[in-house]
Design an enzyme around this catalytic site. Sequence first.
Site, PDB file in Angstrom:
ATOM      1  N   ARG A 140       0.839  -1.189   0.000  1.00 25.19           N
ATOM      2  CA  ARG A 140       0.000   0.000   0.000  1.00 25.19           C
ATOM      3  C   ARG A 140       0.874   1.240   0.000  1.00 25.19           C
ATOM      4  NH1 ARG A 140      -4.551   2.605   0.189  1.00 25.19           N
ATOM      5  NH2 ARG A 140      -4.739   4.497   1.422  1.00 25.19           N
ATOM      6  N   LEU A 141       0.522   2.207  -0.833  1.00 25.05           N
ATOM      7  CA  LEU A 141       1.095   3.548  -0.781  1.00 25.05           C
ATOM      8  C   LEU A 141       0.134   4.407   0.026  1.00 25.05           C
ATOM      9  CD1 LEU A 141       2.111   4.092  -4.536  1.00 25.05           C
ATOM     10  CD2 LEU A 141       3.211   2.663  -2.808  1.00 25.05           C
ATOM     11  N   SER A 151      -0.525   8.039   1.741  1.00 26.37           N
ATOM     12  CA  SER A 151      -0.085   9.427   1.848  1.00 26.37           C
ATOM     13  C   SER A 151      -0.377   9.947   3.247  1.00 26.37           C
ATOM     14  CB  SER A 151      -0.799  10.301   0.812  1.00 26.37           C
ATOM     15  OG  SER A 151      -0.443   9.896  -0.491  1.00 26.37           O
ATOM     16  N   GLU A 152       0.633  10.573   3.833  1.00 29.51           N
ATOM     17  CA  GLU A 152       0.516  11.107   5.187  1.00 29.51           C
ATOM     18  C   GLU A 152      -0.717  12.007   5.319  1.00 29.51           C
ATOM     19  OE1 GLU A 152       3.638  13.185   8.193  1.00 29.51           O
ATOM     20  OE2 GLU A 152       3.402  14.146   6.235  1.00 29.51           O
ATOM     21  N   GLN A 187      -8.218   3.785   6.728  1.00 34.25           N
ATOM     22  CA  GLN A 187      -7.484   3.080   5.674  1.00 34.25           C
ATOM     23  C   GLN A 187      -6.103   2.641   6.152  1.00 34.25           C
ATOM     24  OE1 GLN A 187      -7.523   5.708   2.203  1.00 34.25           O
ATOM     25  NE2 GLN A 187      -8.868   4.256   1.189  1.00 34.25           N
ATOM     26  N   ARG A 190      -2.859  15.530  -0.545  1.00 36.26           N
ATOM     27  CA  ARG A 190      -2.600  15.184  -1.953  1.00 36.26           C
ATOM     28  C   ARG A 190      -1.458  16.024  -2.522  1.00 36.26           C
ATOM     29  NH1 ARG A 190      -8.194  15.291  -2.248  1.00 36.26           N
ATOM     30  NH2 ARG A 190      -8.180  17.089  -3.631  1.00 36.26           N
ATOM     31  N   ASP A 201      -4.510  17.030  -7.701  1.00 39.23           N
ATOM     32  CA  ASP A 201      -3.706  16.032  -6.990  1.00 39.23           C
ATOM     33  C   ASP A 201      -2.271  16.197  -7.461  1.00 39.23           C
ATOM     34  OD1 ASP A 201      -2.459  13.772  -5.926  1.00 39.23           O
ATOM     35  OD2 ASP A 201      -4.194  12.472  -6.263  1.00 39.23           O
ATOM     36  N   ARG A 237       0.458  14.660  -6.200  1.00 36.57           N
ATOM     37  CA  ARG A 237       1.348  13.586  -5.757  1.00 36.57           C
ATOM     38  C   ARG A 237       2.101  12.957  -6.928  1.00 36.57           C
ATOM     39  NH1 ARG A 237      -2.920  10.271  -2.217  1.00 36.57           N
ATOM     40  NH2 ARG A 237      -4.209  10.981  -3.961  1.00 36.57           N
TER      41      ARG A 237
END
Length: 226
Positions: free
Chosen positions: A76-77, A79-80, A97, A120, A152, A154
């Site tokens: 899994r990636l 995002s903080e 999640q 994001r 987004d 990212r």
Amino acid sequence: MTVLPEAFAPLVGTMAPVAVRSQVTVPLHFPGGPTATAEVMTFHGLADGKEHLLLAFGEWEALLNPGPEDPAPLVRLHSECLTGDVFGSQRCDCGPQLREAIEKISAAGGFLLYLRQEGRGIGLYSKLDAYALQDNGLDTYEANVALGHGEDERDYTPAAQMLGALGLNSVRLLSNNPDKAVQLAALGITITEQLPTGVHLTPANNAYLTAKRDRTAHTLTFPPAE
């Protein structure tokens, strides 16, 4: 097997090599949630220079040299999200999640990449500014654009570098976000399967999740309205 600090490993595509700079064992416990032990790795040479982490769970060493019939490791990636991961904000689904991913990956063995991409990619303060705009009627993507950002921002190049540093070029991706799979594939990571997370719906994040489903094709199936 221990991944030695400073050891360079084969990398995907044409990206510059990165080095694993440290590895440390960290026991994890979430109140009311999963308990697991992670091998937490840090890196030198990531493309954006940020302090991203890779957490390895379960019998992860065996996943580095799979047999021809073995499934690709679960990855899994994530995002903080300070507000969701730490403070339990219900304006998003990030905290649930994260806990779900740790529970699943620790059971199966695999890797969670914790990426420092708040909001994001727009940063914490801008994310909170976007919340204020959402309170005035904009959706989560419209609010980012109104602040002068992309919907987004990212870039998952560092994620591909981190996987490449361990010699991983094929994964099963735990994500509802099709863009993660698209970017990883473009960076040379084969996605053998994309597995959705649960739908962590609350009254406070209904509009947020609806925007993700309708604007960016996240694989979210809402329960029938009562």
